[in-house]
Design a protein around this motif. Structure first.
Motif, mmCIF file in Angstrom:
data_model
loop_
_atom_site.group_PDB
_atom_site.id
_atom_site.type_symbol
_atom_site.label_atom_id
_atom_site.label_comp_id
_atom_site.label_asym_id
_atom_site.label_seq_id
_atom_site.Cartn_x
_atom_site.Cartn_y
_atom_site.Cartn_z
ATOM 1 N N THR A 84 46.489 -31.863 -32.916
ATOM 2 C CA THR A 84 46.051 -31.741 -33.509
ATOM 3 C C THR A 84 45.184 -32.723 -34.656
ATOM 4 O O THR A 84 44.978 -32.148 -35.742
ATOM 5 C CB THR A 84 47.572 -30.283 -34.423
ATOM 6 N N LEU B 67 45.171 -27.400 -30.893
ATOM 7 C CA LEU B 67 46.201 -26.829 -31.967
ATOM 8 C C LEU B 67 47.183 -26.857 -31.285
ATOM 9 O O LEU B 67 48.303 -26.831 -32.035
ATOM 10 C CB LEU B 67 45.971 -25.645 -31.269
ATOM 11 N N GLU B 68 47.196 -28.397 -30.874
ATOM 12 C CA GLU B 68 49.289 -28.387 -30.173
ATOM 13 C C GLU B 68 48.660 -30.057 -29.513
ATOM 14 O O GLU B 68 48.033 -30.859 -29.969
ATOM 15 C CB GLU B 68 49.763 -27.968 -29.759
ATOM 16 N N LYS C 149 46.420 -16.947 -26.368
ATOM 17 C CA LYS C 149 45.989 -16.104 -27.520
ATOM 18 C C LYS C 149 47.685 -14.975 -27.617
ATOM 19 O O LYS C 149 47.846 -14.417 -27.344
ATOM 20 C CB LYS C 149 45.320 -15.133 -27.726
ATOM 21 N N MET D 208 51.594 -18.664 -30.071
ATOM 22 C CA MET D 208 50.091 -19.899 -30.635
ATOM 23 C C MET D 208 49.806 -19.256 -31.590
ATOM 24 O O MET D 208 48.746 -20.090 -32.526
ATOM 25 C CB MET D 208 49.198 -19.325 -29.470
ATOM 26 N N LEU D 209 49.728 -18.309 -32.190
ATOM 27 C CA LEU D 209 49.175 -17.880 -33.106
ATOM 28 C C LEU D 209 49.941 -17.989 -34.433
ATOM 29 O O LEU D 209 49.404 -18.836 -35.879
ATOM 30 C CB LEU D 209 49.142 -16.177 -33.297
ATOM 31 N N ARG E 140 51.960 -21.054 -34.605
ATOM 32 C CA ARG E 140 51.284 -21.993 -34.561
ATOM 33 C C ARG E 140 50.613 -23.102 -35.120
ATOM 34 O O ARG E 140 49.917 -23.942 -36.344
ATOM 35 C CB ARG E 140 51.421 -22.762 -33.285
ATOM 36 N N VAL E 141 49.008 -21.653 -34.995
ATOM 37 C CA VAL E 141 48.043 -21.528 -35.761
ATOM 38 C C VAL E 141 48.291 -21.586 -37.180
ATOM 39 O O VAL E 141 48.057 -22.642 -38.320
ATOM 40 C CB VAL E 141 47.095 -20.340 -35.385
ATOM 41 N N LEU F 243 49.446 -24.221 -39.075
ATOM 42 C CA LEU F 243 48.582 -25.912 -38.781
ATOM 43 C C LEU F 243 47.519 -25.297 -40.091
ATOM 44 O O LEU F 243 47.640 -26.057 -40.833
ATOM 45 C CB LEU F 243 47.355 -25.765 -37.625
ATOM 46 N N LEU F 244 47.473 -23.959 -40.643
ATOM 47 C CA LEU F 244 46.458 -23.868 -41.743
ATOM 48 C C LEU F 244 47.275 -24.076 -42.924
ATOM 49 O O LEU F 244 46.394 -24.121 -43.683
ATOM 50 C CB LEU F 244 46.239 -21.752 -42.148
ATOM 51 N N VAL G 211 44.643 -27.920 -40.491
ATOM 52 C CA VAL G 211 43.353 -27.608 -40.153
ATOM 53 C C VAL G 211 42.732 -26.550 -41.106
ATOM 54 O O VAL G 211 43.659 -25.741 -41.131
ATOM 55 C CB VAL G 211 43.048 -26.885 -38.566
ATOM 56 N N LEU H 67 38.371 -24.502 -36.946
ATOM 57 C CA LEU H 67 39.522 -22.978 -36.430
ATOM 58 C C LEU H 67 38.369 -22.297 -35.850
ATOM 59 O O LEU H 67 38.261 -22.108 -34.765
ATOM 60 C CB LEU H 67 40.282 -22.641 -36.940
#
Ligand code: FE2
Length: 379
Positions: free
Chosen positions: A193, A246-247, A342, A346-347, A349-350, A353-354, A359, A364
């Motif tokens: 990331t 993303l990871e 998706k 994963m959502l 994780r995103v 990250l945000l 990220v 993104l």
């Protein structure tokens, strides 16, 4: 979507002629220059199954106990893969050979390295263990022993016939029905990331050189294929690849086989033994390898390859946009499993990250556009 069904290769620019919006990848001074990717290390919950997969893949067992597995290829390296029995399967890290004059004391003082006991390296070696910024263990070793290479069959195509050229006369091609012979470990690809921190660390600690740099729409480098700096000795187009994503995870590793026939015969052996075929046979664009990808029982990807590019240290880095179409020149379409699923996980994780600022939404969306843009006009 285009309906012209015309293939378009992504653009490519030498570093000396970059478009104005593309940022050059900053290159730090190397502390030492690795000369070889030695071996990879894994933890495996089911060591028997892991050994079965790797054996069918073409690796040779050097030693096996209840909790340790050491495997070699046909080359002179005493080991190219080590695995330990553990509760949870994971990629542990990679070992690289460095020159004998490497300052291991300074690495312990300044880089948090800890010394390795000689007996932990198959074949014996001196060295240290480091942690990269994502927590992968990186061993730097020197004075590594060698073993006698195993005999290799002759290449099946020293004289390949082509349209208008038939150097092979009164001679047939007969391939042996057998697992591919893996000669050596070629490269390892890690997703992260934090591309810049990881890329900087590998350039600093291994002296690796960018061969091909891919950038996002904003011109920032996001994925780089790095080769070893062997001066005038040709080195593989890539030995380490750092890919933004993303990871932080192992992406795949690649193992060189004899030739195209070994790639094809190896596929038959893996297929008949019930292993999970992922992608291939095809030809990569960046690095030019003929490839065939497989997944082990834990879902980790392993690539057979042959006929890759080799560059000397003075070959200028090239840049191109980060796009799925740059992954392969021909072969099957890249499988969806190469990209983040998706899923709710994963959502989540995103979102993390945000929230952490690792990220931005803008970035993104740029990454999403790459994944969602079909690599081929007929998709
Ligand atoms: Fe690869």
């Amino acid at each position: 979507m285009s309906h012209t069904k015309v293939l378009r290769a992504p653009p490519e620019f030498p570093e000396s002629a970059l478009p104005a919006h593309v940022h050059k990848l900053a290159r730090p001074v190397a502390l030492q220059k690795a000369t070889q990717l030695a071996f990879l290390r894994f933890d495996k919950a089911d060591l028997d199954e892991a050994q079965r997969f790797w054996t069918d893949f073409g690796l040779i067992t050097v030693s096996r106990t209840a909790d340790k597995l050491v495997m070699r290829g046909a080359g002179s390296a005493p080991a190219i893969l080590m695995a330990s029995k553990a509760k949870v399967s994971r990629y542990v890290g990679a070992a690289f050979v460095v020159p004998p004059d490497t300052d291991f004391e300074r690495l312990q003082r300044d880089s948090g390295a800890r010394p390795l006991a000689a007996h932990v390296v198959p074949g014996g070696a001196r060295g240290v263990s480091l942690l990269d910024p994502d927590g992968n263990e990186v061993w730097l070793i020197t004075d590594w022993g060698t073993v006698d290479p195993l005999p290799l069959r002759e290449p099946k195509h020293p004289h390949m016939n082509a349209l208008g050229q038939t150097p092979r006369v009164n001679a047939t091609v007969r391939t042996d029905i057998e697992a591919a012979t893996v000669g050596r470990l070629g490269h390892v690809v890690m997703q992260t990331t934090d591309f810049h921190t990881m890329a900087d660390w590998y350039m600093r600690q291994l002296g690796v050189i960018p061969s091909d740099v891919q950038y996002l729409d904003d011109g920032a480098p996001f994925l780089t294929f790095f080769r070893l700096d062997l001066g005038n000795t040709p080195a593989d187009h890539h030995t380490v690849v750092i890919a933004g994503g993303l990871e932080a995870c192992y992406e795949h590793s690649a193992w060189e086989v004899n030739d195209l026939d070994a790639l094809g015969q190896g596929q038959q052996v893996l297929r008949v033994n019930g292993h999970d075929h992922m992608w291939g046979i095809g030809r990569h664009l960046l690095g030019s390898q003929l490839f065939d990808y497989w997944r082990d029982a834990d879902g980790y990807a392993f690539e057979h390859y042959t006929d890759g590019d080799v560059f000397t240290a003075d070959r200028e880095p090239h840049y191109g946009p980060f796009t799925t179409s740059a992954l392969w020149a021909w072969g099957h379409d890249v499988p969806a499993s190469m990209f983040p699923a998706k899923t709710p996980a994963m959502l989540w994780r995103v979102i993390k990250l945000l929230r952490s600022g690792r990220v931005t939404l803008k970035r993104l969306l740029m990454m999403g556009r790459v994944v969602d843009t079909p690599a081929r006009p007929w998709k």
